[in-house]
Design an enzyme around this catalytic site. Structure first.
Site, PDB file in Angstrom:
ATOM      1  N   ASP A  51       3.697   2.062  -0.990  1.00 15.58           N
ATOM      2  CA  ASP A  51       4.761   1.269  -1.601  1.00 15.58           C
ATOM      3  C   ASP A  51       5.331   1.952  -2.838  1.00 15.58           C
ATOM      4  O   ASP A  51       4.813   2.966  -3.304  1.00 15.58           O
ATOM      5  CB  ASP A  51       4.227  -0.113  -1.999  1.00 15.58           C
ATOM      6  CG  ASP A  51       3.822  -0.946  -0.800  1.00 15.58           C
ATOM      7  OD1 ASP A  51       4.394  -0.735   0.286  1.00 15.58           O
ATOM      8  OD2 ASP A  51       2.934  -1.800  -0.953  1.00 15.58           O
ATOM      9  N   TYR A 109      -8.714   4.206  -0.934  1.00 14.70           N
ATOM     10  CA  TYR A 109      -7.839   4.008  -2.085  1.00 14.70           C
ATOM     11  C   TYR A 109      -8.670   3.961  -3.359  1.00 14.70           C
ATOM     12  O   TYR A 109      -9.828   3.532  -3.352  1.00 14.70           O
ATOM     13  CB  TYR A 109      -7.067   2.693  -1.958  1.00 14.70           C
ATOM     14  CG  TYR A 109      -5.912   2.730  -0.999  1.00 14.70           C
ATOM     15  CD1 TYR A 109      -4.641   3.117  -1.419  1.00 14.70           C
ATOM     16  CD2 TYR A 109      -6.079   2.363   0.332  1.00 14.70           C
ATOM     17  CE1 TYR A 109      -3.571   3.137  -0.539  1.00 14.70           C
ATOM     18  CE2 TYR A 109      -5.017   2.378   1.230  1.00 14.70           C
ATOM     19  CZ  TYR A 109      -3.770   2.770   0.784  1.00 14.70           C
ATOM     20  OH  TYR A 109      -2.719   2.797   1.655  1.00 14.70           O
TER      21      TYR A 109
END
Length: 264
Positions: A51, A109
Site C-alpha cells: 500500500d 513483515y
C-alpha cells in the site's frame, strides 16, 4: 522467456505498488522502463501489492520478454534508469510456468516503532512514533496468540474483497530495539491492512486497553468494530518473500501448514 526480479524500495513517495490512474507507483516505474526497452507495453506480476507508504526490503515480480539480454545487463539497465528510492537486487530466469503470486508460499513483515519524548524528523516516514510507555512483554504474549490458522475477519480492512479470510501465521512476536520495538510477523498470506490492524491492536494491549485473553474472543467475534484502529503505513516493511517451500519449512519446521495461493 520469463524473468524474475528482486527489488527493494522506500515507499514514502509511492501511492503503493499497483499502478494507479494518477500518481507515482512502483509498478508504473518498472512498466515505463520496460516499455522503453521493448518498444511495447510489458506487464509485470508482483508477489505482493504493498500500500501507499509501505516499504519493501525484499519484493519480487516477473515479466516475459523475447529479448536476448544477459541477466547482469538487465540489472544494470534497470538500476541506471530507476529513481533513487528503488533498487534491483537480482535478476534471474525462471521456468515459463512460474508465477510470482501463485508460487509465493509465505511473507514476512516487520513493523518498526520508535519511542521518545518528542518526535524525531529524521525517523519520519521510516518508523512510527509512539510517545507513551508500553508493556512490551504483555504485547508479545498477545502477539503469540495469533500464531496458527485463524479467521482474521476482525483484523483486516472492511474493504477486503477475498472470500476466505483464513490465514496461517508462523511467527508473531514483539522484539525490543534500542529506541522502541519491532513487530515481526510471518504468514501464509495477509489480508488488506491486516498487519497494520494487528499492530494497532497490540499497541492498545501495551497501553492497557486490551488484555492478552481478549485475542481468542476477538478472533471468534469476526467483527472489525471491536478492533477499530489501523497503524500508520510508514513503519511497515515487507521484509521477505518465500518462493521456496523448503525455505519456509527450514525456518519454521516440518509440521507447519503450507498454503498455496490458489487454495486461499
Amino acid at each position: 522467456m520469463r524473468i524474475l526480479v528482486e527489488i527493494a524500495y522506500q515507499g514514502n513517495n509511492f501511492l503503493g505498488f499497483q499502478i494507479q490512474q494518477n500518481g507515482r507507483t512502483v509498478q508504473q516505474q518498472f512498466e515505463k522502463l520496460l516499455q522503453r526497452i521493448h518498444k511495447r507495453h510489458v506487464r509485470i506480476h508482483p508477489s505482493s501489492r504493498t500500500d501507499r507508504g509501505v516499504h519493501a526490503i525484499q519484493q519480487y515480480f516477473h515479466f516475459d520478454t523475447d529479448l536476448n539480454i544477459p541477466m547482469s545487463q538487465w540489472q544494470y539497465a534497470m538500476n541506471r534508469t530507476l529513481p533513487d528510492d528503488i533498487y534491483v537486487n537480482n535478476v534471474v530466469t525462471v521456468d515459463d510456468d512460474f508465477h510470482c503470486r501463485y508460487d509465493c508460499v509465505g511473507k514476512r513483515y516487520r513493523y518498526k516503532v520508535y519511542q521518545a519524548q518528542q518526535r524525531d524528523p529524521f525517523q519520519s516516514g521510516l518508523k512510527t512514533f509512539i510517545p507513551e510507555p508500553l508493556d512490551l512483554d504483555k504485547m508479545n504474549r498477545a502477539a503469540q496468540q495469533f500464531i496458527g490458522t485463524h479467521d482474521f475477519t476482525g483484523f483486516c480492512s472492511q474493504k477486503t474483497e477475498v472470500e476466505s479470510k483464513v490465514r496461517t501465521l508462523y511467527q508473531s512476536e514483539i522484539v525490543k530495539t534500542d529506541d522502541g520495538f519491532d513487530y515481526i510477523v510471518t504468514g501464509s498470506g495477509f489480508l488488506y491492512n491486516m498487519v497494520r490492524v494487528l499492530v494497532a491492536f497490540l499497541i492498545e494491549v501495551g497501553k492497557g486497553r486490551h488484555e492478552v485473553s481478549d485475542v481468542p474472543k476477538l478472533l471468534e467475534s469476526k467483527n472489525r468494530k471491536n478492533v477499530p484502529f489501523t497503524a500508520p503505513a510508514e513503519g511497515l516493511y515487507l521484509e521477505k518473500i518465500y518462493l521456496d517451500e523448503n525455505e519456509l519449512l527450514k525456518d519454521f519446521g516440518n509440521d507447519i501448514k503450507i498454503h498455496r495461493k490458489k487454495s486461499l
